[in-house]
Design an enzyme around this catalytic site. Structure first.
Site, mmCIF file in Angstrom:
data_model
loop_
_atom_site.group_PDB
_atom_site.id
_atom_site.type_symbol
_atom_site.label_atom_id
_atom_site.label_comp_id
_atom_site.label_asym_id
_atom_site.label_seq_id
_atom_site.Cartn_x
_atom_site.Cartn_y
_atom_site.Cartn_z
ATOM 1 C CE LYS A 183 39.434 -36.845 -18.389
ATOM 2 N NZ LYS A 183 38.427 -35.915 -18.040
HETATM 3 C C1 PLP Z 1 38.017 -37.258 -24.039
HETATM 4 C C2 PLP Z 1 38.725 -36.050 -23.474
HETATM 5 N N1 PLP Z 1 39.676 -35.659 -24.423
HETATM 6 C C3 PLP Z 1 40.244 -34.538 -23.663
HETATM 7 C C4 PLP Z 1 40.078 -34.151 -22.575
HETATM 8 C C5 PLP Z 1 40.936 -32.778 -22.223
HETATM 9 O O1 PLP Z 1 41.752 -33.004 -20.801
HETATM 10 P P1 PLP Z 1 41.862 -31.757 -19.993
HETATM 11 O O2 PLP Z 1 40.602 -31.407 -19.316
HETATM 12 O O3 PLP Z 1 43.086 -32.250 -18.988
HETATM 13 O O4 PLP Z 1 42.543 -30.626 -20.809
HETATM 14 C C6 PLP Z 1 39.234 -34.556 -21.658
HETATM 15 C C7 PLP Z 1 38.955 -34.209 -20.226
HETATM 16 O O5 PLP Z 1 38.683 -33.479 -19.858
HETATM 17 C C8 PLP Z 1 38.343 -35.572 -22.123
HETATM 18 O O6 PLP Z 1 37.563 -36.252 -21.632
#
Ligand code: PLP
Length: 361
Positions: A183
């Site tokens: 990210k």
């Molecule tokens: C659009 C979106 N929503 C939710 C997430 C979930 O985040 P995480 O991977 O930190 O759980 C991500 C990324 O992985 C994402 O790109």
């Protein structure tokens, strides 16, 4: 041949390592002062909202929906053109994701499609600020207000993005960010929930820690979705660098905008501050050949997302869903490297590789 340019490049540098070592050496590693400081500092990014750190972006979404009191049968309108976490969070919280199409030409929820998807069971809408571009909050917020729907922003990819001067994460009842390594900023893993409502923030704090504010004085049923102080210390280092990195991402994107031809460039809505988590073009010809040509020239690239969520196995039983713009985007998109550590020479290599990869229609 020059080394391959990877599609993403998470930074784990001397500052991040020093921060982690500092916390590890203190012996106090679980949620504590570093998490509190991280929440405090992140608040500046979201117009002073309350911030609640959790262990992932998915947890942020799930906890927010639990705090909203989602019940079986409750519907949450989500885009299908997103990472599965968006819809997974709705299911994990016990609700039903209802998929709506994206805007023609953009990659975010279409407010008209959202309006058409509202039923008496709809309780919330979850716009995703995909690729770092803000969703059409100027139209979605009044629509949600008219229908009494909660707005939960999935800002996992959009730290410091804004629409008409309002930062993402400061529109809805809550904004949910991810600190996954690729990210725009990371904390190894982690997430943040932002909200203007102090009572909602307290509810989230209880839910992330077994329902406790005071140890062993459990008030409600809760989970363990705490962030560690080690992760928070890394997140603080990255947050301090986010402004500079975002500027560099935007400069890299401007360079591509000025020099790329033969592909459709990423759209930017009026008043949008795009933070280019991804720089995503559309290829109308043979995408596989285009990608293979880039890879041959040592330019990493990726498709986010080749399969819309409503076509993935856990969600495919949602029949009768017709999302033509989503299907078109899934068939056409390719993301190019745009991260802030790219060199000028690498940017030029990417431009040249795209020119060479474009197959005339
Ligand atoms: C659009 C979106 N929503 C939710 C997430 C979930 O985040 P995480 O991977 O930190 O759980 C991500 C990324 O992985 C994402 O790109």
């Amino acid at each position: 041949m020059a080394a391959t340019i990877p599609p993403a490049h998470p930074v784990i540098g001397a500052d991040e390592i020093a921060a982690a070592v500092r916390v590890l050496s203190s012996g106090l590693v679980v949620q504590g002062p570093e998490v509190a400081a991280f929440e405090d500092e992140f608040s500046a990014l979201v117009a002073g909202r309350h911030c609640v750190a959790v262990n992932s972006g998915t947890s942020a979404l799930q906890l927010t929906l639990l705090a909203l009191g989602l019940k079986p049968g409750d519907e949450v309108i989500v885009p299908s053109f997103s990472f599965a976490a968006t819809a997974n969070a709705v299911r994990l919280a016990g609700g039903t994701p209802v998929f709506a199409d994206i805007e023609p030409g953009s990659f975010c929820l279409d407010p008209d499609a959202v309006a058409a998807a509202i039923t008496p069971r709809t309780v919330a809408v979850m716009p995703v600020h995909l690729y770092g571009h803000p969703a059409a909050m100027d139209r979605l917020m009044p629509l949600a207000t008219r229908h009494g729907l909660a707005v939960v922003e999935d800002a996992a990819q959009a730290h410091a993005a804004a629409l008409h001067g309002t930062p993402v994460g400061a529109f809805g009842v809550a904004g949910c960010f991810s600190f996954y390594p690729t990210k725009n900023m990371h904390a190894l893993e982690g997430g943040m929930i932002t909200t203007a409502d102090p009572e909602f923030a307290r509810q989230l704090r209880l839910l992330r820690n077994q329902g406790m504010e005071q140890r062993y004085q459990n008030e409600i049923v809760g989970a363990n979705m705490r962030l560690t102080d080690v992760a928070a210390a890394i997140g603080r280092v990255q947050l301090a660098k986010l402004g500079g990195w975002t500027g560099q991402r935007r400069a890299n994107a401007a360079h591509f905008d000025a020099h790329l031809t033969g592909v459709r460039l990423p759209p930017v809505a009026d008043g949008a501050r795009h933070v280019y988590h991804q720089y995503t073009v559309r290829v109308e010809g043979n995408r596989e050949a285009f990608q293979a040509a880039l890879t041959d020239q040592g330019v990493g690239n990726a498709v986010y997302y080749p399969t819309p969520i409503h076509r993935l196995r856990p969600f495919a039983q949602d029949r009768g869903v017709h999302l033509p713009e989503t299907d078109r985007a899934a068939a056409e998109v390719v993301s190019l490297p745009v991260y802030p550590t790219l060199t000028a020479a690498e940017l030029d290599r990417i431009v040249e590789a795209v020119q060479a990869a474009v197959v005339p229609a």
